[in-house]
Write a protein that holds these residues in place. Structure first.
Motif, PDB file in Angstrom:
ATOM      1  N   THR A 269      37.165  48.977  39.658  1.00 26.91           N
ATOM      2  CA  THR A 269      37.313  48.710  41.087  1.00 26.91           C
ATOM      3  C   THR A 269      38.618  49.295  41.610  1.00 26.91           C
ATOM      4  OG1 THR A 269      38.383  46.558  40.682  1.00 26.91           O
ATOM      5  CG2 THR A 269      35.983  46.554  40.966  1.00 26.91           C
ATOM      6  N   VAL A 270      38.576  49.717  42.864  1.00 24.92           N
ATOM      7  CA  VAL A 270      39.764  50.189  43.582  1.00 24.92           C
ATOM      8  C   VAL A 270      39.745  49.510  44.940  1.00 24.92           C
ATOM      9  CG1 VAL A 270      41.013  52.172  44.502  1.00 24.92           C
ATOM     10  CG2 VAL A 270      39.661  52.411  42.395  1.00 24.92           C
ATOM     11  N   ASP A 271      40.735  48.643  45.202  1.00 22.49           N
ATOM     12  CA  ASP A 271      40.665  47.815  46.402  1.00 22.49           C
ATOM     13  C   ASP A 271      41.318  48.421  47.642  1.00 22.49           C
ATOM     14  OD1 ASP A 271      43.486  47.197  46.387  1.00 22.49           O
ATOM     15  OD2 ASP A 271      43.129  45.660  44.883  1.00 22.49           O
ATOM     16  N   ASN A 272      41.901  49.608  47.527  1.00 24.73           N
ATOM     17  CA  ASN A 272      42.471  50.265  48.707  1.00 24.73           C
ATOM     18  C   ASN A 272      41.845  51.640  48.918  1.00 24.73           C
ATOM     19  OD1 ASN A 272      43.725  51.254  46.390  1.00 24.73           O
ATOM     20  ND2 ASN A 272      45.682  51.611  47.394  1.00 24.73           N
ATOM     21  N   GLY A 273      40.546  51.699  48.707  1.00 27.34           N
ATOM     22  CA  GLY A 273      39.821  52.949  48.885  1.00 27.34           C
ATOM     23  C   GLY A 273      39.739  53.405  50.322  1.00 27.34           C
ATOM     24  N   ASN A 274      40.207  52.577  51.249  1.00 24.58           N
ATOM     25  CA  ASN A 274      40.266  52.966  52.661  1.00 24.58           C
ATOM     26  C   ASN A 274      41.516  53.779  52.979  1.00 24.58           C
ATOM     27  OD1 ASN A 274      41.584  50.454  52.043  1.00 24.58           O
ATOM     28  ND2 ASN A 274      42.006  50.212  54.228  1.00 24.58           N
ATOM     29  N   THR A 275      42.375  54.036  51.978  1.00 28.64           N
ATOM     30  CA  THR A 275      43.584  54.832  52.167  1.00 28.64           C
ATOM     31  C   THR A 275      43.509  56.093  51.319  1.00 28.64           C
ATOM     32  OG1 THR A 275      44.822  53.824  50.336  1.00 28.64           O
ATOM     33  CG2 THR A 275      44.901  52.698  52.477  1.00 28.64           C
ATOM     34  N   ALA A 276      44.334  57.079  51.668  1.00 23.27           N
ATOM     35  CA  ALA A 276      44.378  58.311  50.879  1.00 23.27           C
ATOM     36  C   ALA A 276      44.820  58.024  49.453  1.00 23.27           C
ATOM     37  CB  ALA A 276      45.318  59.320  51.538  1.00 23.27           C
ATOM     38  N   GLN A 277      45.816  57.105  49.302  1.00 27.91           N
ATOM     39  CA  GLN A 277      46.269  56.755  47.958  1.00 27.91           C
ATOM     40  C   GLN A 277      45.127  56.171  47.135  1.00 27.91           C
ATOM     41  OE1 GLN A 277      47.718  55.881  50.957  1.00 27.91           O
ATOM     42  NE2 GLN A 277      49.709  54.952  50.563  1.00 27.91           N
ATOM     43  N   GLY A 278      44.368  55.271  47.767  1.00 30.29           N
ATOM     44  CA  GLY A 278      43.261  54.634  47.063  1.00 30.29           C
ATOM     45  C   GLY A 278      42.157  55.606  46.693  1.00 30.29           C
ATOM     46  N   ARG A 279      41.933  56.597  47.533  1.00 29.88           N
ATOM     47  CA  ARG A 279      40.892  57.590  47.222  1.00 29.88           C
ATOM     48  C   ARG A 279      41.316  58.481  46.050  1.00 29.88           C
ATOM     49  NH1 ARG A 279      40.455  57.072  52.896  1.00 29.88           N
ATOM     50  NH2 ARG A 279      41.861  58.825  53.366  1.00 29.88           N
ATOM     51  N   VAL A 280      42.610  58.787  45.975  1.00 23.61           N
ATOM     52  CA  VAL A 280      43.107  59.522  44.809  1.00 23.61           C
ATOM     53  C   VAL A 280      42.909  58.689  43.544  1.00 23.61           C
ATOM     54  CG1 VAL A 280      45.176  60.437  43.689  1.00 23.61           C
ATOM     55  CG2 VAL A 280      44.774  60.914  46.106  1.00 23.61           C
ATOM     56  N   VAL A 281      43.247  57.408  43.635  1.00 23.39           N
ATOM     57  CA  VAL A 281      43.089  56.511  42.489  1.00 23.39           C
ATOM     58  C   VAL A 281      41.611  56.373  42.105  1.00 23.39           C
ATOM     59  CG1 VAL A 281      43.393  54.128  41.686  1.00 23.39           C
ATOM     60  CG2 VAL A 281      45.216  55.253  42.975  1.00 23.39           C
ATOM     61  N   THR A 282      40.735  56.406  43.094  1.00 27.41           N
ATOM     62  CA  THR A 282      39.300  56.323  42.810  1.00 27.41           C
ATOM     63  C   THR A 282      38.865  57.453  41.886  1.00 27.41           C
ATOM     64  OG1 THR A 282      38.834  55.239  44.933  1.00 27.41           O
ATOM     65  CG2 THR A 282      36.997  56.349  43.830  1.00 27.41           C
ATOM     66  N   VAL A 283      39.332  58.659  42.174  1.00 30.41           N
ATOM     67  CA  VAL A 283      38.996  59.800  41.310  1.00 30.41           C
ATOM     68  C   VAL A 283      39.535  59.583  39.898  1.00 30.41           C
ATOM     69  CG1 VAL A 283      39.351  62.263  40.920  1.00 30.41           C
ATOM     70  CG2 VAL A 283      38.872  61.420  43.228  1.00 30.41           C
ATOM     71  N   LEU A 284      40.744  59.060  39.801  1.00 31.39           N
ATOM     72  CA  LEU A 284      41.324  58.803  38.477  1.00 31.39           C
ATOM     73  C   LEU A 284      40.530  57.721  37.738  1.00 31.39           C
ATOM     74  CD1 LEU A 284      45.135  58.854  39.410  1.00 31.39           C
ATOM     75  CD2 LEU A 284      43.730  60.720  38.486  1.00 31.39           C
ATOM     76  N   ALA A 285      40.047  56.731  38.482  1.00 28.06           N
ATOM     77  CA  ALA A 285      39.238  55.675  37.857  1.00 28.06           C
ATOM     78  C   ALA A 285      37.894  56.225  37.396  1.00 28.06           C
ATOM     79  CB  ALA A 285      39.033  54.523  38.841  1.00 28.06           C
ATOM     80  N   VAL A 286      37.316  57.139  38.179  1.00 25.35           N
ATOM     81  CA  VAL A 286      36.068  57.784  37.760  1.00 25.35           C
ATOM     82  C   VAL A 286      36.301  58.594  36.483  1.00 25.35           C
ATOM     83  CG1 VAL A 286      34.328  59.508  38.367  1.00 25.35           C
ATOM     84  CG2 VAL A 286      35.142  57.897  40.104  1.00 25.35           C
ATOM     85  N   THR A 287      37.396  59.332  36.447  1.00 22.86           N
ATOM     86  CA  THR A 287      37.736  60.121  35.262  1.00 22.86           C
ATOM     87  C   THR A 287      37.868  59.223  34.037  1.00 22.86           C
ATOM     88  OG1 THR A 287      38.944  61.680  36.658  1.00 22.86           O
ATOM     89  CG2 THR A 287      39.394  61.756  34.302  1.00 22.86           C
ATOM     90  N   GLU A 288      38.522  58.081  34.224  1.00 24.57           N
ATOM     91  CA  GLU A 288      38.703  57.135  33.122  1.00 24.57           C
ATOM     92  C   GLU A 288      37.354  56.632  32.621  1.00 24.57           C
ATOM     93  OE1 GLU A 288      41.914  53.629  32.491  1.00 24.57           O
ATOM     94  OE2 GLU A 288      40.470  53.269  34.103  1.00 24.57           O
ATOM     95  N   GLN A 289      36.418  56.408  33.542  1.00 22.59           N
ATOM     96  CA  GLN A 289      35.095  55.917  33.142  1.00 22.59           C
ATOM     97  C   GLN A 289      34.299  56.971  32.389  1.00 22.59           C
ATOM     98  OE1 GLN A 289      33.081  53.309  33.154  1.00 22.59           O
ATOM     99  NE2 GLN A 289      33.745  51.810  34.666  1.00 22.59           N
ATOM    100  N   VAL A 290      34.235  58.194  32.941  1.00 22.12           N
ATOM    101  CA  VAL A 290      33.348  59.200  32.338  1.00 22.12           C
ATOM    102  C   VAL A 290      33.952  59.849  31.092  1.00 22.12           C
ATOM    103  CG1 VAL A 290      32.189  59.683  34.519  1.00 22.12           C
ATOM    104  CG2 VAL A 290      34.174  61.047  33.861  1.00 22.12           C
ATOM    105  N   VAL A 291      35.277  59.876  31.000  1.00 22.37           N
ATOM    106  CA  VAL A 291      35.921  60.501  29.845  1.00 22.37           C
ATOM    107  C   VAL A 291      36.206  59.491  28.741  1.00 22.37           C
ATOM    108  CG1 VAL A 291      37.969  61.755  29.041  1.00 22.37           C
ATOM    109  CG2 VAL A 291      36.941  62.328  31.255  1.00 22.37           C
ATOM    110  N   ASP A 292      36.751  58.339  29.125  1.00 20.73           N
ATOM    111  CA  ASP A 292      37.171  57.348  28.125  1.00 20.73           C
ATOM    112  C   ASP A 292      36.246  56.143  28.027  1.00 20.73           C
ATOM    113  OD1 ASP A 292      39.455  58.923  27.695  1.00 20.73           O
ATOM    114  OD2 ASP A 292      40.524  57.933  29.335  1.00 20.73           O
ATOM    115  N   ALA A 293      35.204  56.092  28.895  1.00 19.32           N
ATOM    116  CA  ALA A 293      34.292  54.939  28.924  1.00 19.32           C
ATOM    117  C   ALA A 293      35.067  53.634  29.061  1.00 19.32           C
ATOM    118  CB  ALA A 293      33.417  54.914  27.670  1.00 19.32           C
ATOM    119  N   LYS A 294      36.058  53.645  29.942  1.00 20.35           N
ATOM    120  CA  LYS A 294      36.939  52.500  30.111  1.00 20.35           C
ATOM    121  C   LYS A 294      36.946  52.044  31.562  1.00 20.35           C
ATOM    122  CE  LYS A 294      41.828  51.190  29.668  1.00 20.35           C
ATOM    123  NZ  LYS A 294      43.198  51.706  29.362  1.00 20.35           N
TER     124      LYS A 294
END
Length: 313
Positions: A269-294
């Motif tokens: 989850t990313v709780d500030n996806g309504n901001t540019a910072q949160g959208r950047v973090v969203t991509v990093l969280a997706v990367t963590e899921q698909v690469v590290d299954a975490k």
């Protein structure tokens, strides 16, 4: 004997005494009281001016942080999701946020397999029987109902069926046929339960980003918010899920996921996806899921473990 003239004279004397008292009191207190009131007014004006300046400064700082996140995104996200297939599902309240999330995913190199917007009709509890019937009619040879929830909850069954269509199948299950996927998506769009950007879902994805906004506020809000959580949980059973959106209010899907011990282990989850910072973090969280299954929980609010995922050592 007391006559009317006596009453008039008495009342006149009383009012005259009050008038004299007011004049004398005003003259005596006018200086100190007026000075004190003037000082208080001036102090309040100064405090108000300082508060306005503070708010303006904070707003400017927030704007600068947004600008920084937007400008650093191409550098921070370059190549993070090259060759990765990502689906995007938008809840009824996430329409205002989804374009920014898609932009960041694309910037990171992701291929968006499809953008599916869930309509309010999908989460309306009155439509559960129709959704159950639709799931039965929309199922296809490579997208069967077998193995999906066997109950009378149409929202759960329909969400599970969409999940098996939108996300990769684990081996040894056969892949979804392109014609079957198109037929299923068409059935749901024709019935008004979903809409699909450019009327196209190119194929299954490795992960799905669910973009969610504020909770519902109508008379059926509790049931609709619960339905959104059901959609997310059924997608999670089909593959990797990341929920990004704005925080706030009872029934918020991000808060619901974080508050569920089972869902919190597998859904990011990313709780500030309504901001540019949160959208950047969203991509990093997706990367963590698909690469590290975490899975991880990021942002600024309750249940977040960090602002963003930690870089791999």
């Amino acid at each position: 004997m007391i006559n009317f003239r006596y009453h008039v004279v008495s009342l006149t004397a009383v009012f005259l005494a009050l008038a004299i008292g007011l004049v004398v009191g005003t003259a005596a207190l006018n200086g100190p009281v007026a000075d004190s009131l003037s000082d208080n007014v001036n102090a309040l004006r100064k405090d108000n001016r300082q508060l306005r300046e503070t708010v303006s400064s904070l707003q400017e700082e927030a704007n600068r942080e947004e600008e920084f996140a937007t400008e650093i995104a191409p550098v921070a996200l370059a190549g993070k999701l090259n060759g990765r297939r990502i689906a995007v599902v938008t809840t009824p309240s996430g329409d205002d946020l989804v374009d920014g999330v898609v932009e960041m995913l694309t910037m990171a190199g992701a291929t968006i397999t499809g953008r599916v917007d869930v309509e309010d009709k999908f989460v309306d509890p009155d439509n559960s029987p129709e959704l159950l019937d639709l799931a039965d009619r929309a199922s296809q040879p490579t997208i069967p109902l077998a193995g999906l929830p066997a109950n009378v909850d149409g929202i759960e069954t329909a969400s599970a069926l969409l999940g098996t269509a939108l996300l990769d199948r684990p081996a040894p299950a056969p892949p979804v046929a392109a014609n079957d996927l198109k037929a299923l998506v068409t059935a749901y769009t024709s019935a008004g339960y979903i809409s699909v950007k450019d009327n196209n879902v190119s194929g299954p994805a490795e992960a799905v980003v669910v973009v969610a906004g504020q909770p519902h506020t109508d008379k059926d809000s509790a049931q609709k918010d619960e339905a959104v959580v059901t959609i997310v949980s059924q997608l999670d059973k089909a593959g990797a899920v990341i929920v990004a959106g704005s925080w706030g209010g009872n029934g918020n899907v991000i808060g619901a996921v974080r508050g569920d011990p089972a869902l919190a282990k597998t859904i990011s989850t990313v709780d500030n996806g309504n901001t540019a910072q949160g959208r950047v973090v969203t991509v990093l969280a997706v990367t963590e899921q698909v690469v590290d299954a975490k899975a991880g929980h990021y942002g600024l609010n309750a249940g977040a473990s960090a602002i963003l995922p930690k870089p791999k050592e």
